[in-house]
Design an enzyme around this catalytic site. Structure first.
Site, PDB file in Angstrom:
ATOM      1  N   TYR A 160       0.845  -1.210   0.000  1.00 19.89           N
ATOM      2  CA  TYR A 160       0.000   0.000   0.000  1.00 19.89           C
ATOM      3  C   TYR A 160       0.877   1.255   0.000  1.00 19.89           C
ATOM      4  O   TYR A 160       0.650   2.186  -0.780  1.00 19.89           O
ATOM      5  CB  TYR A 160      -0.909  -0.031   1.233  1.00 19.89           C
ATOM      6  CG  TYR A 160      -1.921   1.088   1.278  1.00 19.89           C
ATOM      7  CD1 TYR A 160      -2.973   1.149   0.374  1.00 19.89           C
ATOM      8  CD2 TYR A 160      -1.838   2.082   2.257  1.00 19.89           C
ATOM      9  CE1 TYR A 160      -3.914   2.182   0.424  1.00 19.89           C
ATOM     10  CE2 TYR A 160      -2.780   3.110   2.319  1.00 19.89           C
ATOM     11  CZ  TYR A 160      -3.806   3.150   1.401  1.00 19.89           C
ATOM     12  OH  TYR A 160      -4.738   4.164   1.447  1.00 19.89           O
ATOM     13  N   LYS A 164       1.165   4.228  -2.841  1.00 21.64           N
ATOM     14  CA  LYS A 164       0.836   5.625  -2.557  1.00 21.64           C
ATOM     15  C   LYS A 164       2.077   6.516  -2.693  1.00 21.64           C
ATOM     16  O   LYS A 164       1.977   7.689  -3.079  1.00 21.64           O
ATOM     17  CB  LYS A 164       0.220   5.752  -1.158  1.00 21.64           C
ATOM     18  CG  LYS A 164      -1.118   5.040  -1.025  1.00 21.64           C
ATOM     19  CD  LYS A 164      -2.158   5.553  -2.030  1.00 21.64           C
ATOM     20  CE  LYS A 164      -3.552   5.032  -1.764  1.00 21.64           C
ATOM     21  NZ  LYS A 164      -4.556   5.577  -2.694  1.00 21.64           N
TER      22      LYS A 164
HETATM   23  P1  NAD Z   1     -13.694   3.270   0.019  1.00 22.79           P
HETATM   24  O1  NAD Z   1     -13.366   1.829   0.120  1.00 22.79           O
HETATM   25  O2  NAD Z   1     -14.889   3.809   0.743  1.00 22.79           O
HETATM   26  O3  NAD Z   1     -13.843   3.705  -1.527  1.00 22.79           O
HETATM   27  C1  NAD Z   1     -12.965   3.238  -2.501  1.00 22.79           C
HETATM   28  C2  NAD Z   1     -13.766   2.979  -3.768  1.00 22.79           C
HETATM   29  O4  NAD Z   1     -12.863   2.576  -4.809  1.00 22.79           O
HETATM   30  C3  NAD Z   1     -14.802   1.847  -3.607  1.00 22.79           C
HETATM   31  O5  NAD Z   1     -16.073   2.296  -4.035  1.00 22.79           O
HETATM   32  C4  NAD Z   1     -14.273   0.755  -4.533  1.00 22.79           C
HETATM   33  O6  NAD Z   1     -15.289  -0.026  -5.134  1.00 22.79           O
HETATM   34  C5  NAD Z   1     -13.496   1.562  -5.554  1.00 22.79           C
HETATM   35  N1  NAD Z   1     -12.508   0.773  -6.273  1.00 22.79           N
HETATM   36  C6  NAD Z   1     -11.657  -0.149  -5.779  1.00 22.79           C
HETATM   37  N2  NAD Z   1     -10.919  -0.685  -6.759  1.00 22.79           N
HETATM   38  C7  NAD Z   1     -11.323  -0.094  -7.911  1.00 22.79           C
HETATM   39  C8  NAD Z   1     -10.948  -0.232  -9.274  1.00 22.79           C
HETATM   40  N3  NAD Z   1      -9.999  -1.117  -9.647  1.00 22.79           N
HETATM   41  N4  NAD Z   1     -11.543   0.549 -10.204  1.00 22.79           N
HETATM   42  C9  NAD Z   1     -12.518   1.420  -9.829  1.00 22.79           C
HETATM   43  N5  NAD Z   1     -12.925   1.588  -8.559  1.00 22.79           N
HETATM   44  C10 NAD Z   1     -12.334   0.835  -7.612  1.00 22.79           C
HETATM   45  O7  NAD Z   1     -12.369   4.012   0.473  1.00 22.79           O
HETATM   46  P2  NAD Z   1     -12.003   5.543   0.774  1.00 22.79           P
HETATM   47  O8  NAD Z   1     -11.521   5.563   2.173  1.00 22.79           O
HETATM   48  O9  NAD Z   1     -13.038   6.481   0.316  1.00 22.79           O
HETATM   49  O10 NAD Z   1     -10.717   5.651  -0.139  1.00 22.79           O
HETATM   50  C11 NAD Z   1     -10.561   6.593  -1.180  1.00 22.79           C
HETATM   51  C12 NAD Z   1      -9.081   6.737  -1.451  1.00 22.79           C
HETATM   52  O11 NAD Z   1      -8.469   7.320  -0.296  1.00 22.79           O
HETATM   53  C13 NAD Z   1      -8.337   5.425  -1.694  1.00 22.79           C
HETATM   54  O12 NAD Z   1      -7.387   5.623  -2.707  1.00 22.79           O
HETATM   55  C14 NAD Z   1      -7.648   5.156  -0.367  1.00 22.79           C
HETATM   56  O13 NAD Z   1      -6.473   4.394  -0.528  1.00 22.79           O
HETATM   57  C15 NAD Z   1      -7.334   6.555   0.085  1.00 22.79           C
HETATM   58  N6  NAD Z   1      -7.119   6.741   1.528  1.00 22.79           N
HETATM   59  C16 NAD Z   1      -8.093   6.417   2.443  1.00 22.79           C
HETATM   60  C17 NAD Z   1      -7.854   6.667   3.794  1.00 22.79           C
HETATM   61  C18 NAD Z   1      -8.883   6.412   4.869  1.00 22.79           C
HETATM   62  O14 NAD Z   1      -8.554   6.578   6.041  1.00 22.79           O
HETATM   63  N7  NAD Z   1     -10.084   6.050   4.561  1.00 22.79           N
HETATM   64  C19 NAD Z   1      -6.635   7.204   4.207  1.00 22.79           C
HETATM   65  C20 NAD Z   1      -5.672   7.500   3.242  1.00 22.79           C
HETATM   66  C21 NAD Z   1      -5.934   7.268   1.916  1.00 22.79           C
END
Ligand code: NAD
Length: 254
Positions: A160, A164
């Site tokens: 991961y 990133k």
């Molecule tokens: P989430 O799981 O709620 O949403 C992620 C979405 O991406 C889901 O709807 C999923 O179906 C979709 N997805 C996954 N693989 C895919 C693909 N191959 N093609 C198209 N869509 C795809 O997660 P989130 O927390 O909203 O995450 C959004 C972004 O933020 C991600 O990149 C995650 O790594 C990053 N992030 C999240 C956090 C956190 O604390 N939630 C922290 C840092 C970074």
């Protein structure tokens, strides 16, 4: 850039930060294409905001190309790309079952890093031939989503964090290259945001993560991410940078 009337593509728009950003964009008057590998979730969000839902796997050339074509048919050429799709599975370099599965490592890189670049390159190509929107010469904005794990990944986050870190690394060179087209590239590195991705973790894991946050001592809200995204779109001087959105959290080793 004033988002009113502009076509926006939001990947991962079916859930979490992508869904909330899609809502904020629609509320501000953008025409939003909600892309997600989860079709049902994309449709639910699109129905709620009067956008269009497009099933898309961001890591696939064919799927992404078709998705941009469908979004263009519905709303015209893309001016805003929000790269929010991502996955966050964990695995140790050497676990109980032996070394980290290589296909698993590649899968995380493929979705988070290759997927982000895939959408960025296709959006940039579409934006580069459009008329500028304003006197500044802006043609479009691309916002990626990294993570604070790009800088201080925890045990189990080798894949991961690598994915990133790659997103952070590509931000400046992409912004440098696309500057001549008036296209900005900015990355947001969220800390701990209360989305299904994080809320699906055991409560004690969430509590220990929150404990390392400086202030405010809580999970971030998807709306706080969406508000930053809308500000970045509006503020033309923000470019080529990764912005942490994290309450000054510094992740511990575990
Ligand atoms: P989430 O799981 O709620 O949403 C992620 C979405 O991406 C889901 O709807 C999923 O179906 C979709 N997805 C996954 N693989 C895919 C693909 N191959 N093609 C198209 N869509 C795809 O997660 P989130 O927390 O909203 O995450 C959004 C972004 O933020 C991600 O990149 C995650 O790594 C990053 N992030 C999240 C956090 C956190 O604390 N939630 C922290 C840092 C970074």
């Amino acid at each position: 850039m004033d988002v009113k009337g502009l076509a926006a593509v939001v990947t991962g728009g079916g859930s979490g930060m992508g869904a909330e950003t899609a809502r904020h964009l629609a509320q501000a008057g953008a025409k939003v294409a909600v892309l997600d590998i989860n079709k049902a979730n994309a449709e639910a969000v699109a129905a709620e905001i009067g956008g269009v839902a497009i099933e898309c796997d961001v890591s696939s050339d064919a799927s992404a190309t078709a998705a941009f074509a469908a979004a263009k048919d519905a709303h015209g050429p893309v001016r805003i790309l929000m790269n929010c799709a991502g996955i966050a599975p964990a695995a140790r370099v050497v676990g109980r079952e032996g070394p980290h599965d290589l296909a698993f490592f590649s899968k995380v890189l493929n979705v988070n890093l290759v997927g982000t670049f895939n959408m960025l390159r296709l959006a940039a190509a579409e934006m580069s031939v459009l008329e500028p929107l304003n006197e500044t010469g802006e043609r479009g904005v691309i916002i990626n989503t990294a993570s604070v794990a790009a800088y201080e990944g925890q045990i189990g986050q080798a894949a991961y964090s690598a994915s990133k870190g790659g997103v952070v690394g590509m931000t400046l060179p992409a912004a440098r290259e696309l500057a001549r087209f008036g296209v900005r590239v900015v990355t947001i590195a969220p800390g701990l945001i209360g989305t299904p991705m994080l809320l699906s973790m055991p409560q004690e894991v969430q509590d220990s993560l929150i404990a390392t946050t400086l202030f405010p001592k809580r999970l971030g809200l998807p709306a706080e991410y969406a508000k930053l995204a809308l500000h970045i779109i509006d503020n033309a001087m923000i470019n080529g940078e990764t912005i942490r959105l994290d309450g000054a959290v510094r992740l511990a080793p575990k």
